[in-house]
Design a protein around this motif. Sequence first.
Motif, short mmCIF file in Angstrom:
data_model
loop_
_atom_site.label_atom_id
_atom_site.label_comp_id
_atom_site.label_asym_id
_atom_site.label_seq_id
_atom_site.Cartn_x
_atom_site.Cartn_y
_atom_site.Cartn_z
N LEU A 1 0.83 -1.20 0.00
CA LEU A 1 0.00 0.00 0.00
C LEU A 1 0.88 1.26 0.00
CD1 LEU A 1 -2.78 1.36 0.12
CD2 LEU A 1 -2.67 1.14 2.61
N LEU A 2 1.91 1.28 0.82
CA LEU A 2 2.81 2.43 0.84
C LEU A 2 3.47 2.62 -0.52
CD1 LEU A 2 4.51 1.92 4.32
CD2 LEU A 2 2.84 3.67 3.70
N ASP A 3 3.85 1.54 -1.18
CA ASP A 3 4.47 1.64 -2.50
C ASP A 3 3.54 2.29 -3.52
OD1 ASP A 3 6.87 0.59 -1.65
OD2 ASP A 3 6.41 -1.46 -2.33
N GLU A 4 2.22 2.10 -3.36
CA GLU A 4 1.26 2.72 -4.28
C GLU A 4 1.31 4.25 -4.18
OE1 GLU A 4 -2.72 1.21 -3.84
OE2 GLU A 4 -2.00 -0.87 -3.73
N TYR A 5 1.71 4.79 -3.05
CA TYR A 5 1.75 6.24 -2.84
C TYR A 5 3.14 6.83 -3.10
CZ TYR A 5 -2.95 6.22 -1.01
OH TYR A 5 -4.31 6.10 -0.91
N ARG A 6 4.13 6.01 -3.36
CA ARG A 6 5.49 6.50 -3.60
C ARG A 6 5.57 7.13 -4.99
NH1 ARG A 6 8.45 4.65 0.35
NH2 ARG A 6 7.76 2.54 0.66
N ARG A 7 6.01 8.39 -5.04
CA ARG A 7 6.18 9.11 -6.29
C ARG A 7 7.08 10.31 -6.03
NH1 ARG A 7 3.43 13.59 -5.34
NH2 ARG A 7 1.45 13.57 -4.27
N ASP B 1 2.98 19.35 -2.23
CA ASP B 1 3.27 18.21 -1.37
C ASP B 1 4.04 18.66 -0.13
OD1 ASP B 1 2.17 16.49 -3.19
OD2 ASP B 1 4.06 15.55 -3.80
N VAL C 1 5.58 8.36 7.69
CA VAL C 1 4.65 7.24 7.92
C VAL C 1 5.41 6.23 8.76
CG1 VAL C 1 3.26 5.42 6.88
CG2 VAL C 1 3.48 7.64 5.73
#
Length: 180
Positions: free
Chosen positions: A153-159, A165, A170
Amino acid sequence: MDRKLDAKSLRGLAHPLRMELLGALRSDGPATATQLAARTGESSGTTSWHLRQLAEHGFVEEDAERGNRRERWWRAVHEHTVLATGELGPDEQGPLAAYLFGVAGAHYRQTTAYLAERQHWSPEWTEAASLSDTFLSLRPEELGELIRRMHELLDEYRRPAADGDEQVAVQFQAFPRSTP
């Protein structure tokens, strides 16, 4: 990119100042020993020595795009550190404890820094933030699966950072708890 710790690299990192320096380079980007000394309250000689130790173990490297002969810039080589504690033997328990206590201390300092400055954040940020916990009844394999899915889930928000921003810390801990 992740850095998996082994016994040798764990010994190289398991020092409170080295962990703090690496964390600062990861969160705030490249810096000089002098800049890091000002942030940590240490001398530039001390931070320089610990940066060289981190470099020797492959955690940081000189940033060739910055600086000159008199000004040496450093950057983190990896974004994350991964530790499989089950792969460490009895000789590594001291460095392991130092490392884990260092991680817990860093999380505590990040949390209390946020609480100290909380009133300066907008209501949108303070309402979106959370300090919470919960207790679950799980078996070891379920805990492992929970942690794996949380990382996904955290990887989905990595950008890359975009306009508007803020850097968000986290933190999560998941461990068995002794009950009375």
